[in-house]
Design a protein around this motif. Structure first.
Motif, PDB file in Angstrom:
ATOM      1  N   MET A  51      10.927  -1.159  30.428  1.00 58.16           N
ATOM      2  CA  MET A  51      10.777  -0.437  29.170  1.00 58.16           C
ATOM      3  C   MET A  51       9.530   0.422  29.197  1.00 58.16           C
ATOM      4  SD  MET A  51      12.213   0.163  26.314  1.00 58.16           S
ATOM      5  CE  MET A  51      11.536   1.729  25.797  1.00 58.16           C
ATOM      6  N   SER A  82       9.863   4.332  28.496  1.00 61.39           N
ATOM      7  CA  SER A  82       9.214   4.895  27.309  1.00 61.39           C
ATOM      8  C   SER A  82       8.410   6.152  27.603  1.00 61.39           C
ATOM      9  CB  SER A  82       8.303   3.846  26.659  1.00 61.39           C
ATOM     10  OG  SER A  82       7.180   3.565  27.492  1.00 61.39           O
ATOM     11  N   PHE A  86       6.881   1.491  17.670  1.00 64.29           N
ATOM     12  CA  PHE A  86       7.767   1.465  18.831  1.00 64.29           C
ATOM     13  C   PHE A  86       6.957   1.453  20.127  1.00 64.29           C
ATOM     14  CE2 PHE A  86      10.246   3.296  22.239  1.00 64.29           C
ATOM     15  CZ  PHE A  86      11.474   2.669  22.111  1.00 64.29           C
ATOM     16  N   ARG A 144       5.034  -1.941  20.470  1.00 65.59           N
ATOM     17  CA  ARG A 144       5.891  -3.124  20.622  1.00 65.59           C
ATOM     18  C   ARG A 144       6.830  -3.002  21.817  1.00 65.59           C
ATOM     19  NH1 ARG A 144       6.218  -8.457  20.282  1.00 65.59           N
ATOM     20  NH2 ARG A 144       8.401  -9.127  20.351  1.00 65.59           N
ATOM     21  N   GLU A 145       7.632  -1.927  21.846  1.00 64.33           N
ATOM     22  CA  GLU A 145       8.679  -1.813  22.853  1.00 64.33           C
ATOM     23  C   GLU A 145       8.130  -1.428  24.226  1.00 64.33           C
ATOM     24  OE1 GLU A 145      11.706  -2.792  22.182  1.00 64.33           O
ATOM     25  OE2 GLU A 145      11.106  -3.180  20.111  1.00 64.33           O
ATOM     26  N   ALA A 191       9.727  -1.728  13.304  1.00 63.64           N
ATOM     27  CA  ALA A 191      10.115  -1.894  14.702  1.00 63.64           C
ATOM     28  C   ALA A 191      11.632  -1.900  14.853  1.00 63.64           C
ATOM     29  CB  ALA A 191       9.519  -3.183  15.267  1.00 63.64           C
ATOM     30  N   ARG A 248      13.683   0.942  16.829  1.00 60.57           N
ATOM     31  CA  ARG A 248      14.458   0.525  18.008  1.00 60.57           C
ATOM     32  C   ARG A 248      15.907   0.987  17.891  1.00 60.57           C
ATOM     33  NH1 ARG A 248      14.370  -4.534  17.205  1.00 60.57           N
ATOM     34  NH2 ARG A 248      12.226  -4.790  17.902  1.00 60.57           N
ATOM     35  N   GLU A 282      17.777   3.663  20.403  1.00 57.69           N
ATOM     36  CA  GLU A 282      18.950   3.218  21.153  1.00 57.69           C
ATOM     37  C   GLU A 282      20.174   4.076  20.836  1.00 57.69           C
ATOM     38  OE1 GLU A 282      19.335   1.058  23.577  1.00 57.69           O
ATOM     39  OE2 GLU A 282      17.167   0.692  23.558  1.00 57.69           O
TER      40      GLU A 282
END
Length: 294
Positions: free
Chosen positions: A100, A104, A124, A127-128, A152, A156, A160
């Motif tokens: 990820m 990202s 994002f 966290r991601e 979040a 997300r 996606e």
């Protein structure tokens, strides 16, 4: 003080660039974070990393709000500034997903992040991409943890739903990119149609400062004909090409007379190019070219 800051600088650089999509803006934010760090009362800073990430994130949110109006007035499509990367060696907090983290920084995801609010984008990224705990993100953004979890989840789902599906097999990327380059430079429309998906999109970013389509070009026929028409100019201008990692994937840097001319990157899936990014705004090529000469 300097040693501690430099220890955490790679993460700060990564957060700032993913938030802003432009190297100069990210560097300005990290420099301002250094000034805040150097002036901070050491007795009140219990966790330097948390302090630095909090300051960098808040500064990036403020900068993002400032530049959004500028991007709305941008001539033609706006793309993030291409960045020479080595995401395999990029440090990440414990718990961060390496795949990820790489995804990202891709042009595809950064383009989608442009459609998020500054707060959603910050959540994002933290966290991601970097795997920060919700409680730490809540503190960084001065929000409740429940609110951060909602942000979040919304961010997300948004990413996606909108990010293109692409493969990251380096060998396949190399083979397909070489075939694309050979066909484009040779003006070979048939060869281009063999590597372009039927619904391929060409997104070009010139900022009105170089010759490029001012709208997204869609379909293999239209994209292929455009490339077949302009590709042979590369040979006439003694253009050279360098393969390099751009935003976590394989890219091309085109040079003319020692100066950067354009950068190419692509989203690839099922053995075909799904999205082709062409960046020839000279303001966005300097850092990428400098990385090859350093």
């Amino acid at each position: 003080m300097t040693e501690v800051f430099e220890q955490h600088r790679p993460i700060l650089d990564g957060v700032a660039y993913r938030m802003l999509g432009r190297v100069a803006d990210a560097e300005d934010v990290v420099q301002e974070a250094w000034l805040r760090w150097s002036a901070a009362d050491r007795d009140e800073v219990r966790e330097p990393r948390a302090f630095l990430v909090r300051v960098t994130t808040r500064l990036a949110i403020d900068r993002l709000r400032q530049v959004q109006a500028r991007r709305e007035a941008y001539v033609g499509p706006w793309l993030p500034e291409p960045l020479a990367t080595d995401v395999r060696s990029e440090p990440a907090p414990e718990g961060a997903d390496r795949a990820m983290l790489a995804e990202s920084v891709s042009l595809a995801v950064l383009v989608v992040l442009e459609s998020l609010s500054p707060l959603e984008r910050a959540v994002f990224v933290l966290r991601e991409a970097f795997g920060f705990p919700y409680a730490e993100i809540a503190t960084a953004l001065d929000r409740g943890e429940a609110a951060v979890r909602q942000l979040a989840g919304r961010a997300r789902r948004h990413v996606e739903e909108r990010k293109p599906r692409f493969e990251v097999d380096p060998r396949q990327q190399r083979v397909l990119t070489e075939r694309f380059l050979e066909a484009a430079v040779g003006g070979d429309l048939g060869g281009l149609l063999k590597v372009l998906a039927p619904d391929v999109r060409l997104v070009s970013d010139s900022g009105g400062k170089a010759k490029a389509p001012l709208r997204v070009v869609t379909s293999a026929d239209k994209v292929g004909r455009f490339l077949a028409a302009v590709g042979p100019e590369a040979g006439e201008r003694s253009m050279s090409f360098t393969f390099l990692e751009v935003n976590g994937g394989l890219g091309l840097l085109a040079m003319v007379d020692g100066r950067p001319f354009a950068a190419f990157a692509a989203d690839i899936a099922d053995g075909l190019i799904r999205t082709l990014y062409l960046i020839n705004n000279p303001d966005k090529l300097a850092t990428l070219a400098a990385s090859q000469s350093s």
